[in-house]
Design an enzyme around this catalytic site. Structure first.
Site, PDB file in Angstrom:
ATOM      1  N   ASN A  91      40.686  47.110 -15.942  1.00  0.00           N
ATOM      2  CA  ASN A  91      40.804  48.562 -15.703  1.00  0.00           C
ATOM      3  C   ASN A  91      40.697  49.362 -16.997  1.00  0.00           C
ATOM      4  O   ASN A  91      40.048  50.413 -17.028  1.00  0.00           O
ATOM      5  CB  ASN A  91      42.116  48.889 -14.983  1.00  0.00           C
ATOM      6  CG  ASN A  91      42.065  50.256 -14.300  1.00  0.00           C
ATOM      7  OD1 ASN A  91      40.999  50.703 -13.861  1.00  0.00           O
ATOM      8  ND2 ASN A  91      43.184  50.932 -14.235  1.00  0.00           N
ATOM      9  N   TYR A 140      48.904  45.512 -22.616  1.00  0.00           N
ATOM     10  CA  TYR A 140      48.680  46.957 -22.460  1.00  0.00           C
ATOM     11  C   TYR A 140      48.259  47.583 -23.794  1.00  0.00           C
ATOM     12  O   TYR A 140      47.209  48.234 -23.892  1.00  0.00           O
ATOM     13  CB  TYR A 140      49.963  47.613 -21.918  1.00  0.00           C
ATOM     14  CG  TYR A 140      49.951  49.118 -22.003  1.00  0.00           C
ATOM     15  CD1 TYR A 140      48.988  49.870 -21.337  1.00  0.00           C
ATOM     16  CD2 TYR A 140      50.914  49.792 -22.772  1.00  0.00           C
ATOM     17  CE1 TYR A 140      48.976  51.261 -21.432  1.00  0.00           C
ATOM     18  CE2 TYR A 140      50.906  51.174 -22.859  1.00  0.00           C
ATOM     19  CZ  TYR A 140      49.934  51.905 -22.198  1.00  0.00           C
ATOM     20  OH  TYR A 140      49.925  53.272 -22.299  1.00  0.00           O
TER      21      TYR A 140
HETATM   22  N1  LIG Z   1      53.541  58.115 -19.775  1.00  0.00           N
HETATM   23  C1  LIG Z   1      53.672  57.763 -21.058  1.00  0.00           C
HETATM   24  O1  LIG Z   1      54.768  57.859 -21.648  1.00  0.00           O
HETATM   25  C2  LIG Z   1      52.466  57.283 -21.841  1.00  0.00           C
HETATM   26  C3  LIG Z   1      52.653  56.918 -23.189  1.00  0.00           C
HETATM   27  C4  LIG Z   1      51.545  56.504 -23.920  1.00  0.00           C
HETATM   28  C5  LIG Z   1      50.285  56.462 -23.338  1.00  0.00           C
HETATM   29  N2  LIG Z   1      50.122  56.813 -22.029  1.00  0.00           N
HETATM   30  C6  LIG Z   1      48.774  56.770 -21.458  1.00  0.00           C
HETATM   31  O2  LIG Z   1      48.480  58.052 -20.945  1.00  0.00           O
HETATM   32  C7  LIG Z   1      47.631  57.942 -19.795  1.00  0.00           C
HETATM   33  C8  LIG Z   1      48.242  58.699 -18.643  1.00  0.00           C
HETATM   34  O3  LIG Z   1      49.555  58.210 -18.404  1.00  0.00           O
HETATM   35  P1  LIG Z   1      50.382  58.709 -17.140  1.00  0.00           P
HETATM   36  O4  LIG Z   1      51.812  58.390 -17.404  1.00  0.00           O
HETATM   37  O5  LIG Z   1      49.977  60.090 -16.830  1.00  0.00           O
HETATM   38  O6  LIG Z   1      49.825  57.686 -16.052  1.00  0.00           O
HETATM   39  P2  LIG Z   1      49.592  57.898 -14.475  1.00  0.00           P
HETATM   40  O7  LIG Z   1      49.626  56.546 -13.860  1.00  0.00           O
HETATM   41  O8  LIG Z   1      50.507  58.950 -13.980  1.00  0.00           O
HETATM   42  O9  LIG Z   1      48.109  58.476 -14.417  1.00  0.00           O
HETATM   43  C9  LIG Z   1      46.972  57.668 -14.481  1.00  0.00           C
HETATM   44  C10 LIG Z   1      46.038  58.124 -13.370  1.00  0.00           C
HETATM   45  O10 LIG Z   1      44.827  57.387 -13.492  1.00  0.00           O
HETATM   46  C11 LIG Z   1      44.394  57.007 -12.197  1.00  0.00           C
HETATM   47  N3  LIG Z   1      43.549  55.819 -12.400  1.00  0.00           N
HETATM   48  C12 LIG Z   1      43.910  54.606 -12.887  1.00  0.00           C
HETATM   49  N4  LIG Z   1      42.837  53.802 -12.992  1.00  0.00           N
HETATM   50  C13 LIG Z   1      41.762  54.524 -12.576  1.00  0.00           C
HETATM   51  C14 LIG Z   1      40.370  54.261 -12.472  1.00  0.00           C
HETATM   52  N5  LIG Z   1      39.864  53.077 -12.812  1.00  0.00           N
HETATM   53  N6  LIG Z   1      39.551  55.238 -12.012  1.00  0.00           N
HETATM   54  C15 LIG Z   1      40.054  56.460 -11.658  1.00  0.00           C
HETATM   55  N7  LIG Z   1      41.359  56.767 -11.740  1.00  0.00           N
HETATM   56  C16 LIG Z   1      42.206  55.813 -12.200  1.00  0.00           C
HETATM   57  C17 LIG Z   1      45.665  56.781 -11.376  1.00  0.00           C
HETATM   58  O11 LIG Z   1      45.454  56.973  -9.989  1.00  0.00           O
HETATM   59  C18 LIG Z   1      46.581  57.871 -11.962  1.00  0.00           C
HETATM   60  O12 LIG Z   1      46.485  59.080 -11.219  1.00  0.00           O
HETATM   61  C19 LIG Z   1      47.450  56.453 -19.536  1.00  0.00           C
HETATM   62  O13 LIG Z   1      46.209  56.072 -20.097  1.00  0.00           O
HETATM   63  C20 LIG Z   1      48.610  55.826 -20.280  1.00  0.00           C
HETATM   64  O14 LIG Z   1      48.287  54.539 -20.704  1.00  0.00           O
HETATM   65  C21 LIG Z   1      51.190  57.220 -21.265  1.00  0.00           C
END
Ligand SMILES: NC(=O)c1ccc[n+]([C@@H]2O[C@H](COP(=O)([O-])OP(=O)(O)OC[C@H]3O[C@@H](n4cnc5c(N)ncnc54)[C@H](O)[C@@H]3O)[C@@H](O)[C@H]2O)c1
Length: 328
Positions: A91, A140
């Site tokens: 992914n 990850y």
């Molecule tokens: N939440 C945190 O504290 C945090 C910290 C560091 C990095 N991140 C990164 O930030 C990004 C967003 O995080 P978040 O907490 O909003 O996550 P989230 O899971 O709320 O959002 C990710 C979205 O991507 C969609 N998705 C996943 N794979 C997909 C694909 N192949 N095609 C289309 N849609 C897809 C999911 O349906 C979801 O809506 C991620 O890349 C995560 O790794 C988050």
């Protein structure tokens, strides 16, 4: 600009979509809705689809005259990544490269990428700056670092221009209270604390009380999701104005222990939050605090939510209004 936001129906993506629209950008959200909710997207086109779908991307880039991509879509649970690395490489890396290939093919030059503090692994010193060696301790973090590496070489070979934003712990909700954090399963501390305050969870599990920190619990850097959103837009506008590709940390620069978060949440909510002390979880560093001076110097970014109480306050407003999360 015309911006495609992958994963824009997720937590951080939906807040960034709001910020983009506020600044008069045109937004198309591409989300496969595996993890999130239609209701989180307001004021943008929402296309249900996968980042691996090259035909779909080709069509969207053409139809909407897309000039830039913000790439949030990913799998992002550390523990799950250890158990199922194949899914994470597929992914995050394979589909990430496919999206970048589609951009190169269509001449879409600007990419803002969601990276993470997990690329650093166990810190040698804090605050952690971008110069700290990247040595992820789970799949990850490794997948995010792999995409960062690819972006660099795509830049050299194909002229892709990018900003990779390494977030520390995203927290809080839009102050309006209508969108917020609703992960399933929820693994993040602040929503778990607030669900406990609401009585939706019997108690908060605290993993480890013997870390080398003043109260023995882990220390993390909490950065408000609206401050993250603003950084994305600043980074995009800078790239479009000719700034070079860059990697930036995004954090508040101050760390709070798990117990400090619990106390602050008790103050904000006026409710008791029962805790249960359990053993450490494998792979949790004791202290993660960001040095975010580089993005401040380069882009003039300043976090607006610097107090933990204010960050928790915005999250509490969201949780109080939506105890069951978004309408399913
Ligand atoms: N939440 C945190 O504290 C945090 C910290 C560091 C990095 N991140 C990164 O930030 C990004 C967003 O995080 P978040 O907490 O909003 O996550 P989230 O899971 O709320 O959002 C990710 C979205 O991507 C969609 N998705 C996943 N794979 C997909 C694909 N192949 N095609 C289309 N849609 C897809 C999911 O349906 C979801 O809506 C991620 O890349 C995560 O790794 C988050």
């Amino acid at each position: 600009m015309n911006v495609l936001v992958s994963g824009g129906a997720g937590y951080i993506g939906s807040h960034t979509v709001r910020e983009l629209i506020k600044r008069n950008h045109f937004v198309v959200v591409l989300d496969n809705l595996t993890k999130w909710h239609r209701a989180a997207v307001q004021g943008a086109e929402l296309v249900a689809g996968d980042t691996a779908d090259r035909e779909l991307l080709r069509g969207l880039f053409r139809k909407y005259g897309i000039e830039a991509v913000m790439h949030f879509a990913a799998s992002s649970l550390v523990g799950e990544s250890v158990r199922r690395p194949s899914e994470y490489y597929y992914n995050n890396v394979v589909k990430g490269l496919s999206l970048m290939d589609a951009m190169v093919e269509a001449g879409v030059r600007f990419l803002i990428f969601s990276s993470t503090a997990a690329v650093y692994g166990e810190p040698r010193e804090v605050p952690i700056t971008e110069a700290h060696p990247a040595n992820p301790t789970n799949p990850y973090g490794a997948t995010k670092l792999a995409v960062e590496g690819a972006m660099r070489w795509y830049g050299e070979a194909y002229g892709l221009r990018y900003a990779s934003l390494r977030y520390f712990n995203a927290a809080g909700a839009d102050p309006a209270g209508d969108i917020g954090e609703d992960h399933d399963p929820e693994t993040h501390l602040i929503p778990l604390v607030l669900k406990t305050a609401l009585g939706l969870l019997p108690r908060l599990e605290v993993y480890g009380t013997d870390y080398p920190t003043p109260d023995g619990t882990c220390i993390r850097d909490y950065i408000h999701v609206s401050d993250l959103a603003e950084a994305h837009v600043l980074a995009l506008e800078a790239l479009a104005a000719g700034a070079p590709s860059a990697v930036y940390n995004l954090g508040n620069g101050s760390g709070y222990s798990v117990l400090e978060v619990v106390r602050a949440a008790e103050e904000v909510t006026g409710r008791p939050i029962p805790v249960h002390y359990g053993p450490r979880r494998a792979g949790d560093p004791s202290v993660l605090v960001a040095g975010s001076e580089k993005i401040k110097a380069d882009l003039g970014w300043r976090p607006r939510f610097t107090s933990l109480g204010d960050i928790i306050g915005t999250a509490w407003r969201w949780h109080l209004g939506h105890p069951g999360g978004f309408e399913k």
